[in-house]
Scaffold this motif. Structure first.
Motif, PDB file in Angstrom:
ATOM      1  N   ASP A   1       0.839  -1.204   0.000  1.00 43.08           N
ATOM      2  CA  ASP A   1       0.000   0.000   0.000  1.00 43.08           C
ATOM      3  C   ASP A   1       0.871   1.250   0.000  1.00 43.08           C
ATOM      4  O   ASP A   1       2.113   1.177  -0.027  1.00 43.08           O
ATOM      5  CB  ASP A   1      -0.988  -0.024   1.178  1.00 43.08           C
ATOM      6  CG  ASP A   1      -0.316   0.060   2.545  1.00 43.08           C
ATOM      7  OD1 ASP A   1       0.852   0.496   2.635  1.00 43.08           O
ATOM      8  OD2 ASP A   1      -0.973  -0.305   3.543  1.00 43.08           O
ATOM      9  N   GLU A   2       0.224   2.407   0.031  1.00 41.82           N
ATOM     10  CA  GLU A   2       0.935   3.675  -0.102  1.00 41.82           C
ATOM     11  C   GLU A   2       1.914   3.943   1.045  1.00 41.82           C
ATOM     12  O   GLU A   2       2.853   4.739   0.900  1.00 41.82           O
ATOM     13  CB  GLU A   2      -0.065   4.835  -0.215  1.00 41.82           C
ATOM     14  CG  GLU A   2      -1.031   4.954   0.954  1.00 41.82           C
ATOM     15  CD  GLU A   2      -2.261   4.064   0.820  1.00 41.82           C
ATOM     16  OE1 GLU A   2      -3.124   4.115   1.712  1.00 41.82           O
ATOM     17  OE2 GLU A   2      -2.357   3.313  -0.187  1.00 41.82           O
ATOM     18  N   LYS A   3       1.773   3.249   2.177  1.00 43.56           N
ATOM     19  CA  LYS A   3       2.699   3.406   3.294  1.00 43.56           C
ATOM     20  C   LYS A   3       3.896   2.465   3.195  1.00 43.56           C
ATOM     21  O   LYS A   3       4.863   2.606   3.934  1.00 43.56           O
ATOM     22  CB  LYS A   3       1.973   3.144   4.619  1.00 43.56           C
ATOM     23  CG  LYS A   3       0.899   4.157   4.950  1.00 43.56           C
ATOM     24  CD  LYS A   3       0.240   3.794   6.271  1.00 43.56           C
ATOM     25  CE  LYS A   3      -0.867   4.778   6.631  1.00 43.56           C
ATOM     26  NZ  LYS A   3      -1.534   4.404   7.913  1.00 43.56           N
ATOM     27  N   GLY A   4       3.799   1.478   2.296  1.00 39.05           N
ATOM     28  CA  GLY A   4       4.842   0.457   2.222  1.00 39.05           C
ATOM     29  C   GLY A   4       4.536  -0.730   3.108  1.00 39.05           C
ATOM     30  O   GLY A   4       5.431  -1.433   3.577  1.00 39.05           O
ATOM     31  N   GLY A   5       3.261  -1.009   3.299  1.00 37.05           N
ATOM     32  CA  GLY A   5       2.820  -2.110   4.153  1.00 37.05           C
ATOM     33  C   GLY A   5       1.559  -2.726   3.570  1.00 37.05           C
ATOM     34  O   GLY A   5       1.359  -2.686   2.358  1.00 37.05           O
ATOM     35  N   PRO A   6       0.691  -3.309   4.387  1.00 35.80           N
ATOM     36  CA  PRO A   6       0.781  -3.338   5.849  1.00 35.80           C
ATOM     37  C   PRO A   6       1.865  -4.282   6.356  1.00 35.80           C
ATOM     38  O   PRO A   6       2.276  -5.195   5.663  1.00 35.80           O
ATOM     39  CB  PRO A   6      -0.608  -3.810   6.273  1.00 35.80           C
ATOM     40  CG  PRO A   6      -1.100  -4.616   5.108  1.00 35.80           C
ATOM     41  CD  PRO A   6      -0.538  -3.952   3.883  1.00 35.80           C
ATOM     42  N   ASN A   7       2.292  -4.000   7.595  1.00 42.08           N
ATOM     43  CA  ASN A   7       3.348  -4.773   8.231  1.00 42.08           C
ATOM     44  C   ASN A   7       3.093  -4.721   9.726  1.00 42.08           C
ATOM     45  O   ASN A   7       2.965  -3.638  10.290  1.00 42.08           O
ATOM     46  CB  ASN A   7       4.703  -4.155   7.865  1.00 42.08           C
ATOM     47  CG  ASN A   7       5.874  -4.899   8.456  1.00 42.08           C
ATOM     48  OD1 ASN A   7       6.029  -4.952   9.664  1.00 42.08           O
ATOM     49  ND2 ASN A   7       6.713  -5.460   7.601  1.00 42.08           N
ATOM     50  N   HIS A   8       3.036  -5.884  10.368  1.00 39.11           N
ATOM     51  CA  HIS A   8       2.558  -5.894  11.746  1.00 39.11           C
ATOM     52  C   HIS A   8       3.573  -5.376  12.763  1.00 39.11           C
ATOM     53  O   HIS A   8       3.249  -5.264  13.952  1.00 39.11           O
ATOM     54  CB  HIS A   8       2.027  -7.287  12.139  1.00 39.11           C
ATOM     55  CG  HIS A   8       3.061  -8.350  12.312  1.00 39.11           C
ATOM     56  ND1 HIS A   8       3.743  -8.544  13.482  1.00 39.11           N
ATOM     57  CD2 HIS A   8       3.496  -9.322  11.467  1.00 39.11           C
ATOM     58  CE1 HIS A   8       4.562  -9.574  13.368  1.00 39.11           C
ATOM     59  NE2 HIS A   8       4.435 -10.064  12.155  1.00 39.11           N
ATOM     60  N   VAL A   9       4.791  -5.017  12.308  1.00 39.94           N
ATOM     61  CA  VAL A   9       5.747  -4.366  13.204  1.00 39.94           C
ATOM     62  C   VAL A   9       6.251  -3.041  12.639  1.00 39.94           C
ATOM     63  O   VAL A   9       7.233  -2.481  13.125  1.00 39.94           O
ATOM     64  CB  VAL A   9       6.947  -5.296  13.513  1.00 39.94           C
ATOM     65  CG1 VAL A   9       6.520  -6.467  14.373  1.00 39.94           C
ATOM     66  CG2 VAL A   9       7.610  -5.784  12.230  1.00 39.94           C
ATOM     67  N   GLY A  10       5.589  -2.526  11.597  1.00 41.08           N
ATOM     68  CA  GLY A  10       5.965  -1.229  11.030  1.00 41.08           C
ATOM     69  C   GLY A  10       7.243  -1.236  10.229  1.00 41.08           C
ATOM     70  O   GLY A  10       7.871  -0.192  10.033  1.00 41.08           O
ATOM     71  N   ASN A  11       7.641  -2.399   9.713  1.00 39.21           N
ATOM     72  CA  ASN A  11       8.865  -2.534   8.921  1.00 39.21           C
ATOM     73  C   ASN A  11       8.549  -2.273   7.445  1.00 39.21           C
ATOM     74  O   ASN A  11       8.574  -3.171   6.617  1.00 39.21           O
ATOM     75  CB  ASN A  11       9.428  -3.954   9.112  1.00 39.21           C
ATOM     76  CG  ASN A  11      10.682  -4.213   8.316  1.00 39.21           C
ATOM     77  OD1 ASN A  11      11.503  -3.330   8.128  1.00 39.21           O
ATOM     78  ND2 ASN A  11      10.826  -5.430   7.821  1.00 39.21           N
TER      79      ASN A  11
END
Length: 441
Positions: free
Chosen positions: A332-342
């Motif tokens: 997605d536009e944030k570079g995720g989703p990623n469950h640890v914000g990586n």
């Protein structure tokens, strides 16, 4: 011959032109010479990773846009992907930690992959419909269930308790068979993603000797007992230790490990690949993960990101690599989703609230190899007059010859592609990538 150019500064993306050979048997300067008779390793293919994050981001698109995004990777007019990777249990690019059994179920009676039906399996199925050739899939575990581990946690490293080695092997076989029952064949499995890394996210630690023992005494017997034909890959981590680990996996008794998987996060280390190719020529080397992590690289510099991809791909293939598998297909536009914000970049980024997607420059640079180098091509000999150009060459099954040139410098570079007495002069623009295809008639 067909010349394909991507030069973002001049708004050129896969721009095609024509060129011809000239007879210049005595030319000595500015040569990049190819040797079709000098043949090395076969190419198994190119692809990316099906992750829960990729499926989640892709699900936000309309049906029409989903089809377009799939065609961009998997169709004949896209990147021609056919060799892909996915994760067993959750990975960092999942919405949360999860596994396929209830906590503490040592009997594996509760085993089910139905959770993958939300985002992962629908994406895999639709992608398979778009490939020209049958898709080949590799699967990698990031962590066993928490109750099997020394730290009682899917995250933060830990090790697989010895008492569960046989159970974990059975678990992996159950995964392979469950996917088969859903019509999806797993051809390769790695023992563990990044077995040296203690991560904030899903991770598990093995020594190379432990990987070899697990493959030889537990995983391979379980695969054979189930009547499956699945090849085992070890390491699945960075290149700086590929050779020394190969000496553990491939020397001495046992041949359970078919090949070695590797990532790019510790730098080039192309020589490590070369040494494995020389000492263990019957073993495969497969690049299985690389991405632009926002925590390490300039998030906004698409040119540097694209050149990093092409430089690594060319260097890897020139030193014995047989396949390239990128990381997330979509984010997605944030570079995720990623469950640890990586968070990180993907070659195609999806704007989930706008029903749009954007091809990054890395998409095109990857395509300069993946679109034109076909499965079962072989790498052929090449000699460069300068290190200002990265270059590699391949002979396709249809006998067409593909040569790729990458200019990462600030200056235009003149080069002459030479095959025997024939020469074709090329102007390789600053920060451009060029693929030359000579079709045989």
């Amino acid at each position: 011959m067909k010349i394909v150019t991507t030069n973002a500064a001049e708004d050129q993306y896969f721009q095609e032109s024509e060129a011809c050979w000239s007879n210049c048997p005595d030319q000595e300067r500015n040569l990049i010479t190819i040797y079709p008779g000098k043949r090395y390793q076969p190419v198994l293919g190119f692809g990316g990773a099906f992750t829960q994050a990729a499926g989640y981001a892709w699900s936000f698109l309309s049906e029409e846009k989903r089809a377009e995004a799939l065609d961009a990777y998997f169709s004949e007019n896209g990147l021609g992907y056919r060799l892909c990777r996915t994760h067993i249990n959750s990975c960092d690019f999942s919405l949360e930690n999860y596994c396929y059994v209830k906590d503490g179920d040592e009997s594996l009676e509760t085993f089910s992959v139905e959770c993958d039906e939300s985002y992962l399996l629908p994406l895999i199925r639709k992608a398979r419909e778009r490939t020209v050739e049958e898709m080949v899939l590799m699967a990698s575990p990031w962590s066993p269930p928490s109750f099997m581990k020394s730290n009682g946690d899917m995250n933060h490293g830990g090790t697989l308790k010895r008492q569960y080695w046989k159970t974990w092997a059975k678990y992996l076989v159950k995964y392979i068979r469950a996917y088969e029952e859903k019509g999806i064949k797993i051809t390769y499995i790695s023992i563990q993603n990044e077995p040296k890394a203690v991560q904030e996210w899903d991770s598990c630690i093995y020594t190379p000797q432990e990987e070899k023992e697990f493959a030889q005494d537990f995983l391979r017997p379980a695969i054979l007992e189930a009547g499956l034909d699945v090849k085992i890959l070890a390491w699945d981590h960075n290149k700086e230790r590929v050779y020394e680990n190969a000496c553990v996996y491939f020397q001495g008794e046992g041949d359970a490990v078919w090949g070695e998987a590797f990532h790019w996060y510790s730098g080039d280390h192309f020589e490590n690949l070369q040494m494995v190719s020389e000492d263990f020529p019957d073993k495969a080397l497969i690049f299985t993960e690389g991405c632009v992590e926002y925590s390490r690289f300039d998030e906004g510099n698409q040119l540097a990101q694209a050149e990093m991809y092409a430089h690594d791909m060319i260097g890897n293939f020139n030193h014995g690599c047989q396949a390239h598998i990128d990381w997330n297909l979509y984010l997605d536009e944030k570079g995720g989703p990623n469950h640890v914000g990586n968070f990180c970049a993907a070659p195609i980024m999806i704007h989930t609230g706008e029903n749009t997607y954007e091809k990054q420059l890395s998409y095109y640079y990857i395509g300069h190899l993946s679109r034109y180098v076909k499965p079962q091509a072989v790498r052929i000999g090449i000699s460069r007059y300068t290190d200002k150009i990265d270059a590699c060459a391949f002979l396709n099954p249809d006998q067409s010859i593909v040569t790729v040139f990458l200019n990462r410098t600030e200056r235009d570079v003149e080069a002459s592609l030479r095959k025997g007495p024939q020469v074709c002069t090329l102007s390789l623009k600053s920060h451009s990538i060029v693929t030359v295809i000579e079709n045989q008639h």
